[in-house]
Scaffold this motif. Structure first.
Motif, PDB file in Angstrom:
ATOM      1  N   ALA A  91       0.809  -1.219   0.000  1.00 26.61           N
ATOM      2  CA  ALA A  91       0.000   0.000   0.000  1.00 26.61           C
ATOM      3  C   ALA A  91       0.840   1.267   0.000  1.00 26.61           C
ATOM      4  O   ALA A  91       0.286   2.362   0.030  1.00 26.61           O
ATOM      5  CB  ALA A  91      -0.924  -0.006   1.217  1.00 26.61           C
ATOM      6  N   HIS A 108      -5.595  -0.615  -2.163  1.00 21.76           N
ATOM      7  CA  HIS A 108      -5.549  -0.845  -0.715  1.00 21.76           C
ATOM      8  C   HIS A 108      -6.362   0.193   0.056  1.00 21.76           C
ATOM      9  O   HIS A 108      -7.009  -0.141   1.049  1.00 21.76           O
ATOM     10  CB  HIS A 108      -4.099  -0.827  -0.213  1.00 21.76           C
ATOM     11  CG  HIS A 108      -3.357  -2.094  -0.482  1.00 21.76           C
ATOM     12  ND1 HIS A 108      -3.547  -3.237   0.254  1.00 21.76           N
ATOM     13  CD2 HIS A 108      -2.419  -2.397  -1.419  1.00 21.76           C
ATOM     14  CE1 HIS A 108      -2.756  -4.201  -0.206  1.00 21.76           C
ATOM     15  NE2 HIS A 108      -2.064  -3.719  -1.225  1.00 21.76           N
ATOM     16  N   ARG A 109      -6.321   1.430  -0.387  1.00 20.80           N
ATOM     17  CA  ARG A 109      -7.010   2.505   0.345  1.00 20.80           C
ATOM     18  C   ARG A 109      -8.505   2.586   0.037  1.00 20.80           C
ATOM     19  O   ARG A 109      -9.285   2.996   0.876  1.00 20.80           O
ATOM     20  CB  ARG A 109      -6.349   3.846   0.041  1.00 20.80           C
ATOM     21  CG  ARG A 109      -5.022   4.013   0.760  1.00 20.80           C
ATOM     22  CD  ARG A 109      -4.278   5.261   0.287  1.00 20.80           C
ATOM     23  NE  ARG A 109      -3.081   5.524   1.060  1.00 20.80           N
ATOM     24  CZ  ARG A 109      -1.922   4.894   0.917  1.00 20.80           C
ATOM     25  NH1 ARG A 109      -1.813   3.919   0.034  1.00 20.80           N
ATOM     26  NH2 ARG A 109      -0.878   5.213   1.652  1.00 20.80           N
ATOM     27  N   TRP A 110      -8.904   2.232  -1.167  1.00 25.44           N
ATOM     28  CA  TRP A 110     -10.286   2.450  -1.593  1.00 25.44           C
ATOM     29  C   TRP A 110     -11.149   1.200  -1.568  1.00 25.44           C
ATOM     30  O   TRP A 110     -12.307   1.235  -1.962  1.00 25.44           O
ATOM     31  CB  TRP A 110     -10.304   3.073  -2.975  1.00 25.44           C
ATOM     32  CG  TRP A 110     -10.002   4.549  -2.941  1.00 25.44           C
ATOM     33  CD1 TRP A 110      -9.399   5.252  -1.947  1.00 25.44           C
ATOM     34  CD2 TRP A 110     -10.301   5.486  -3.963  1.00 25.44           C
ATOM     35  NE1 TRP A 110      -9.302   6.571  -2.297  1.00 25.44           N
ATOM     36  CE2 TRP A 110      -9.846   6.743  -3.530  1.00 25.44           C
ATOM     37  CE3 TRP A 110     -10.902   5.385  -5.214  1.00 25.44           C
ATOM     38  CZ2 TRP A 110      -9.986   7.894  -4.292  1.00 25.44           C
ATOM     39  CZ3 TRP A 110     -11.036   6.538  -5.982  1.00 25.44           C
ATOM     40  CH2 TRP A 110     -10.586   7.774  -5.517  1.00 25.44           C
TER      41      TRP A 110
END
Length: 134
Positions: A91, A108-110
């Motif tokens: 990430a 990874h963030r969304w």
């Protein structure tokens, strides 16, 4: 629960068409705008990674996409026969001047969950997004 299954060929045009078809399916099912936007970006990133980095012999082959809409979340399953991943990329964002390398950090963030496995020569990437996430 409803599911849409597509088979795409690894071209930029097919990626755009696949993202549009999944988006329309999710819109008809009442998925909220912010989640649909995250879905569009994440799906495009995942598919473009396969097209650009898949190292297929003989050119781009078929990519299977299944979008399953549940009451609380949606799951994308993306299948292809490209080169396997040694490990799921991390990430960490690349340096600001880097020309690439932002796709996996975005995924990874969304997303609310990422899974990967390879079985019988087929890669399977699973992306989960909560329907109520903004």
């Amino acid at each position: 629960m409803s599911t849409l299954r597509l088979t795409l060929w690894g071209t930029p045009e097919q990626v755009a068409d696949g993202v549009a078809r999944i988006d329309a399916f999710c819109g008809e099912a009442g998925l909220a705008g912010p989640v649909r936007f995250r879905l569009q970006v994440c799906l495009a990133e995942a598919l473009n990674n396969i097209v650009e980095h898949g190292d297929r012999e003989g050119g781009a082959g078929p990519i299977g996409v299944a979008c399953r809409l549940g009451t609380r979340c949606l799951t994308l399953r993306i299948s292809d026969a490209a080169t396997s991943l040694a490990a799921l990329p991390g990430a960490e964002l690349p340096d600001l001047g880097a020309e690439s390398g932002r796709g996996w950090p975005i995924l990874h963030r969304w997303t609310d969950g990422i899974g990967y496995r390879r079985r019988a020569g087929v890669n399977r990437l699973y992306l989960t997004l909560r329907r109520d996430a903004a």
